[in-house]
Design a protein around this motif. Structure first.
Motif, short mmCIF file in Angstrom:
data_model
loop_
_atom_site.label_atom_id
_atom_site.label_comp_id
_atom_site.label_asym_id
_atom_site.label_seq_id
_atom_site.Cartn_x
_atom_site.Cartn_y
_atom_site.Cartn_z
N PRO A 172 0.83 -1.21 0.00
CA PRO A 172 0.00 0.00 0.00
C PRO A 172 0.87 1.26 0.00
O PRO A 172 1.09 1.89 1.04
N VAL A 173 1.34 1.67 -1.18
CA VAL A 173 2.31 2.76 -1.25
C VAL A 173 1.71 4.10 -1.70
O VAL A 173 2.36 5.13 -1.60
N PHE A 174 0.48 4.07 -2.19
CA PHE A 174 -0.12 5.29 -2.73
C PHE A 174 -0.97 6.01 -1.70
O PHE A 174 -1.55 5.39 -0.80
N THR A 175 -1.06 7.32 -1.82
CA THR A 175 -1.98 8.13 -1.01
C THR A 175 -3.22 8.37 -1.85
O THR A 175 -3.18 9.14 -2.82
N ALA A 176 -4.31 7.72 -1.48
CA ALA A 176 -5.48 7.66 -2.36
C ALA A 176 -6.09 9.02 -2.67
O ALA A 176 -6.64 9.22 -3.75
N ASP A 177 -5.98 9.97 -1.75
CA ASP A 177 -6.64 11.26 -1.96
C ASP A 177 -5.69 12.32 -2.53
O ASP A 177 -6.03 13.50 -2.59
N CYS A 178 -4.50 11.91 -2.97
CA CYS A 178 -3.51 12.87 -3.46
C CYS A 178 -2.84 12.36 -4.73
O CYS A 178 -2.15 11.33 -4.71
N ALA A 179 -3.06 13.05 -5.83
CA ALA A 179 -2.42 12.69 -7.10
C ALA A 179 -1.00 13.24 -7.14
O ALA A 179 -0.64 14.10 -6.33
N THR A 180 -0.19 12.75 -8.06
CA THR A 180 1.10 13.38 -8.35
C THR A 180 0.97 14.07 -9.68
O THR A 180 0.89 13.43 -10.73
N PHE A 181 0.92 15.40 -9.63
CA PHE A 181 0.67 16.20 -10.82
C PHE A 181 1.88 16.17 -11.75
O PHE A 181 1.75 15.92 -12.95
N MET A 182 3.06 16.42 -11.19
CA MET A 182 4.29 16.32 -11.96
C MET A 182 5.41 15.90 -11.02
O MET A 182 5.59 16.51 -9.97
N ASP A 183 6.14 14.86 -11.38
CA ASP A 183 7.31 14.45 -10.62
C ASP A 183 8.52 14.48 -11.56
O ASP A 183 8.72 13.58 -12.37
N PHE A 184 9.30 15.58 -11.45
CA PHE A 184 10.46 15.78 -12.32
C PHE A 184 11.72 15.14 -11.76
O PHE A 184 12.81 15.40 -12.26
N SER A 185 11.59 14.32 -10.72
CA SER A 185 12.78 13.68 -10.14
C SER A 185 13.33 12.58 -11.04
O SER A 185 14.43 12.07 -10.80
N VAL A 186 12.59 12.21 -12.07
CA VAL A 186 13.11 11.22 -13.03
C VAL A 186 14.22 11.86 -13.86
O VAL A 186 14.29 13.09 -13.99
#
Length: 379
Positions: A172-186
């Motif tokens: 269970p790694v996701f936070t259901a009520d919070c999306a990731t809009f942009m993750d530029f750490s890639v």
């Protein structure tokens, strides 16, 4: 040849949304309408996401988020989206809603064929498919022609291209009520690259590896990056439930110059996509409502389009990313690091005053945009 008042060449989001608005208005029952598309619209071939502070398609949204992460390699920020919500609509749900509605309308026909050609001939238009031809008063075309943009150099042409996996994980790694809009750490690898994560539970999410760039990648590169990201999240076992992929044109090319009195380009073919972000759903809702109202008053389709300040803002950003594609992370990070999320989303929705525009613009790297402005003036 059978004659119609309106023919829609292509039955994607823009065409279906416009016909949907026509039906809801109740003022087009005397107009015969034909939608032509080679796809049957019976599969869940895409998802659309948008932020909204009203009740737009509330009942159709499969998931809603009250918050969203913005991340890069050096910081992360949880954005409180109030008064907005971030919503996701599944393609199949939208298709079903529209086709259930238009199936009750005797004046609307859907034809599952491929459009080969269309043209205006004086006071009427002709549309040709693989096996038939039709005439009509006016055409609304949503079939994108990349040659129009490829064969010019005045306006940059980038792609928002992505592959997404909807997965179920063991952990269970996701936070259901919070999306990731942009993750530029890639890894950016000289481009604007980010991960986009839409969780539907603690163990389920859609993960999309997305680029704003000129060139597409081999399928394996998108998928290997998704796999790396999944490992970084600490997921050791997962199931891929569904896959999707897409390529959205990002350009400020003046598509409206190709309109005529009786042929109007709509959707991506008409510049309805938000050029700086690739978002389509909310812009399509606005444009389809505007087009429906326009048709009740005007008959000359060349009068429909109006240019505004947001088109120019988008153009400057694309000028920068066209020359220095690796700077996307820098620009968006500057915007979101301390900016008011509600004002930023209002700005991206093209609903801000000039004073509010400045609240967003001044957070961006000023030298880059001043240089882009000067370059555009002399281009």
């Amino acid at each position: 040849m059978k004659h119609y008042h309106y023919i829609f060449t292509g039955a994607g989001l823009s065409a279906l949304m416009t016909v949907y608005e026509m039906v809801l208005s109740g003022k087009f029952k005397d107009k015969s309408i034909l939608l032509i598309d080679e796809d049957t619209k019976k599969s869940n071939d895409r998802t659309w996401c948008f932020w909204d502070d009203k009740a737009l398609f509330n009942d159709l949204a499969s998931t809603k988020w009250q918050a969203a992460w913005f991340k890069n390699e050096s910081f992360e920020r949880r954005l409180n989206l109030h008064p907005y919500q971030y919503k996701m609509v599944n393609g199949l749900d939208f298709y079903k809603r529209v086709f259930d509605l238009i199936s009750k309308e005797e004046n609307i026909t859907f034809l599952n064929q491929k459009v080969l050609d269309f043209q205006e001939l004086g006071h009427h238009c002709v549309v040709k498919t693989e096996s038939e031809s039709f005439t009509c008063n006016q055409i609304f075309n949503s079939i994108f022609n990349p040659n129009l943009v490829d064969n010019q150099s005045k306006y940059p042409f980038l792609h928002q291209h992505f592959i997404g996996w909807f997965i179920k994980s063991k952990e269970p790694v996701f936070t259901a009520d919070c999306a990731t809009f942009m993750d530029f750490s890639v890894e950016q690898r000289g481009n604007t690259r980010f991960m986009y994560v839409l969780p539907t539970s603690e163990t389920e999410a859609l993960l999309e590896y997305t680029l704003f760039s000129k060139d597409l990648l081999p399928k394996e590169e998108y998928e290997s990056e998704i796999q790396l990201y999944i490992e970084k999240l600490g997921i050791t076992a997962y199931e891929i439930v569904e896959k999707e992929q897409g390529n959205i044109p990002m350009t400020c090319y003046p598509f409206w110059k190709n309109n005529s009195k009786n042929i109007l380009n709509i959707g991506a073919a008409g510049g309805w996509t938000k050029a700086s972000t690739g978002y389509t759903f909310k812009n399509t809702v606005k444009n389809s409502k505007a087009l429906t109202a326009f048709l009740l008053k005007e008959n000359d389709l060349t009068k429909f389009h109006k240019i505004d300040k947001f088109w120019f803002y988008d153009l400057l950003l694309l000028d920068i990313l066209d020359r220095k594609n690796h700077l996307g992370s820098t620009i968006f990070s500057a915007m979101f690091r301390k900016g008011n999320p509600a004002v930023i989303f209002q700005f991206l929705d093209e609903e801000t005053s000039f004073t509010e525009d400045l609240q967003v613009i001044w957070r961006c790297p000023k030298r880059l945009f001043i240089k882009a402005l000067i370059g555009r003036i002399f281009r």
